[in-house]
Design an enzyme around this catalytic site. Sequence first.
Site, PDB file in Angstrom:
ATOM      1  N   LYS A   1       0.492  -1.287   6.343  1.00 39.33           N
ATOM      2  CA  LYS A   1       0.627  -2.492   7.175  1.00 39.33           C
ATOM      3  C   LYS A   1       2.116  -2.670   7.485  1.00 39.33           C
ATOM      4  O   LYS A   1       2.693  -1.779   8.093  1.00 39.33           O
ATOM      5  CB  LYS A   1      -0.051  -3.674   6.482  1.00 39.33           C
ATOM      6  CG  LYS A   1      -1.566  -3.420   6.313  1.00 39.33           C
ATOM      7  CD  LYS A   1      -2.328  -4.576   5.703  1.00 39.33           C
ATOM      8  CE  LYS A   1      -3.801  -4.220   5.502  1.00 39.33           C
ATOM      9  NZ  LYS A   1      -4.547  -5.281   4.788  1.00 39.33           N
TER      10      LYS A   1
ATOM     11  N   THR B   1      -1.406  -2.328   0.182  1.00 39.96           N
ATOM     12  CA  THR B   1      -1.668  -1.191   1.052  1.00 39.96           C
ATOM     13  C   THR B   1      -0.299  -0.583   1.366  1.00 39.96           C
ATOM     14  O   THR B   1       0.739  -1.178   1.078  1.00 39.96           O
ATOM     15  CB  THR B   1      -2.297  -1.629   2.387  1.00 39.96           C
ATOM     16  OG1 THR B   1      -1.381  -2.526   3.029  1.00 39.96           O
ATOM     17  CG2 THR B   1      -3.622  -2.335   2.197  1.00 39.96           C
TER      18      THR B   1
ATOM     19  N   ASP C   1      -1.165  -9.611  -4.499  1.00 34.67           N
ATOM     20  CA  ASP C   1      -1.628  -8.625  -3.521  1.00 34.67           C
ATOM     21  C   ASP C   1      -0.760  -8.789  -2.275  1.00 34.67           C
ATOM     22  O   ASP C   1      -0.938  -9.721  -1.499  1.00 34.67           O
ATOM     23  CB  ASP C   1      -3.104  -8.882  -3.210  1.00 34.67           C
ATOM     24  CG  ASP C   1      -3.655  -7.920  -2.166  1.00 34.67           C
ATOM     25  OD1 ASP C   1      -2.857  -7.183  -1.537  1.00 34.67           O
ATOM     26  OD2 ASP C   1      -4.888  -7.920  -1.961  1.00 34.67           O
TER      27      ASP C   1
ATOM     28  N   ARG D   1      -2.075   5.508   5.529  1.00 37.68           N
ATOM     29  CA  ARG D   1      -3.148   4.648   5.021  1.00 37.68           C
ATOM     30  C   ARG D   1      -3.335   4.961   3.558  1.00 37.68           C
ATOM     31  O   ARG D   1      -3.770   6.061   3.195  1.00 37.68           O
ATOM     32  CB  ARG D   1      -4.434   4.894   5.783  1.00 37.68           C
ATOM     33  CG  ARG D   1      -4.367   4.397   7.203  1.00 37.68           C
ATOM     34  CD  ARG D   1      -5.731   4.226   7.794  1.00 37.68           C
ATOM     35  NE  ARG D   1      -6.278   2.926   7.453  1.00 37.68           N
ATOM     36  CZ  ARG D   1      -6.243   1.878   8.268  1.00 37.68           C
ATOM     37  NH1 ARG D   1      -5.677   1.973   9.460  1.00 37.68           N
ATOM     38  NH2 ARG D   1      -6.771   0.738   7.912  1.00 37.68           N
TER      39      ARG D   1
ATOM     40  N   GLU E   1      -6.340  16.101  -9.834  1.00 35.13           N
ATOM     41  CA  GLU E   1      -6.765  15.001 -10.707  1.00 35.13           C
ATOM     42  C   GLU E   1      -5.825  14.890 -11.904  1.00 35.13           C
ATOM     43  O   GLU E   1      -5.408  15.901 -12.467  1.00 35.13           O
ATOM     44  CB  GLU E   1      -8.193  15.242 -11.198  1.00 35.13           C
ATOM     45  CG  GLU E   1      -9.225  14.957 -10.117  1.00 35.13           C
ATOM     46  CD  GLU E   1     -10.655  15.084 -10.640  1.00 35.13           C
ATOM     47  OE1 GLU E   1     -10.850  15.454 -11.799  1.00 35.13           O
ATOM     48  OE2 GLU E   1     -11.569  14.813  -9.842  1.00 35.13           O
TER      49      GLU E   1
ATOM     50  N   TYR F   1      -6.109  20.045  -4.931  1.00 33.19           N
ATOM     51  CA  TYR F   1      -6.724  19.095  -5.875  1.00 33.19           C
ATOM     52  C   TYR F   1      -5.791  18.850  -7.046  1.00 33.19           C
ATOM     53  O   TYR F   1      -5.203  19.783  -7.576  1.00 33.19           O
ATOM     54  CB  TYR F   1      -8.067  19.627  -6.383  1.00 33.19           C
ATOM     55  CG  TYR F   1      -9.178  18.678  -5.976  1.00 33.19           C
ATOM     56  CD1 TYR F   1      -9.369  17.500  -6.681  1.00 33.19           C
ATOM     57  CD2 TYR F   1      -9.958  18.919  -4.861  1.00 33.19           C
ATOM     58  CE1 TYR F   1     -10.321  16.586  -6.281  1.00 33.19           C
ATOM     59  CE2 TYR F   1     -10.907  18.017  -4.456  1.00 33.19           C
ATOM     60  CZ  TYR F   1     -11.091  16.843  -5.171  1.00 33.19           C
ATOM     61  OH  TYR F   1     -12.026  15.932  -4.767  1.00 33.19           O
TER      62      TYR F   1
END
Length: 417
Positions: free
Chosen positions: A228, A225, A199, A234, A55, A53
Amino acid sequence: MSHTHLAESDPEIAALIRAEERRQHRALRLIPSENYAPAEVMEACGSVLNNKYSEGYAGRRYYEGQQNIDAIEELAIARLKSLFGADHANVQPYSGSPANLAVYFAFCDAGDPVMGMGLPSGGHLTHGWKVSITGKYFQPVQYGVRREDHLIDFDEVARLAREHKPKVLFCGATAYPRVIDFAKFAEIAREVGAILVADIAHISGLIAGGAHPSPVGLAEVVTSTTHKTFRGPRGGMILCDKAHKKAIDRAVFPGLQGGPHNGTTAGIAVAAKLAAGEDFKRYAHQIVANSRALAERLRHHGFDLVTGGSDNHLILIDLSSKGVPGKVASQALDKAGIVTNYNSVPFDTRKPFDPSGVRIGTPAVTSRGMGPSEMAKLGDWMAEVIGHLDDETVLARVAGEVKALCDHFPAPGVPVS
Ligand SMILES: *Cc1c(COP(=O)(O)O)cnc(C)c1O
């Protein structure tokens, strides 16, 4: 990848993954948002990084034990900044849609006017389409393409922008086969005081490889992203000018998300390193060459293409004149081992779930090393299948021929059993 532990503890899931490996090997995958992530990206994603973790951002975390995670995230950021020539990169968005949401959250209040390309013209849901949170919580203004040539209607963009003064103006698309003129959008955004967001989810790999102009320097914020044409894990990323660094970082965390997916971050770093190499430049240009070759062959077989062709990775076939619904064509093609998705075409008279078009693209077949002569064959098969939709003999024969071609072009990251 070998999944000995998985095969033992969960044979059902293991078998389905094996089956998916076989499907990805033996099919010609033409969905333009899909690709084959190389094995090194997959290895980076499936590691002990999953267990941590973190954050916050490097040097400012809310958990201890970040010795390795900080270094990984800093590498990913540095590589993306250098690759795209951007002032800043945030690599924490969970995917493309959350990256866009973070941008809205950074610059807009609920009810503010926002502008993007409408879904029927090739825009993404998150560009203000009515069923998306971005169309419900803001005041969406949607531009489109011209009826006569299906190219972006810049007169309409300018007119709507002057009238509605959007806080953010999104450009970039999910089903647009031509180069996006970022400079024109920048001029309009500057005139009306909007923040221009490019985008580049579909085309970030083309841009990194020099096969499509870059919006960096024209759009203050760039979202994408990473899975692609970029061929990474991903995930999502946001590039921005120095002036917006703070707002973007704060919007992603703590504004929208909790802990980043550190395996994904490592995968992005690996993909960014690969994208800086010569092989990747060749791949990016080959995607476009293949798309042109395939478009040419389809036209030769009498197919109508939206805008008449392609100068990126994507082709939108309008099947209206053939009298075949997109879904029917897609389903027959899938039986023949050619995987596409049905899609609306501009000014479609059919419903979105049963549209007139089929959307295809060349990233995945290019990652397998295929070139223009394979694209010609592919165009011939597509014409044959769409001409013999109900002929199971034809579909089975083409599926066999497709499989034979695929055996010659092993897919990166896909084990062949
Ligand atoms: C794919 C895509 C997205 C969304 O990405 P997800 O990772 O599916 O959330 C956003 N914008 C555009 C233009 C896209 O094509």
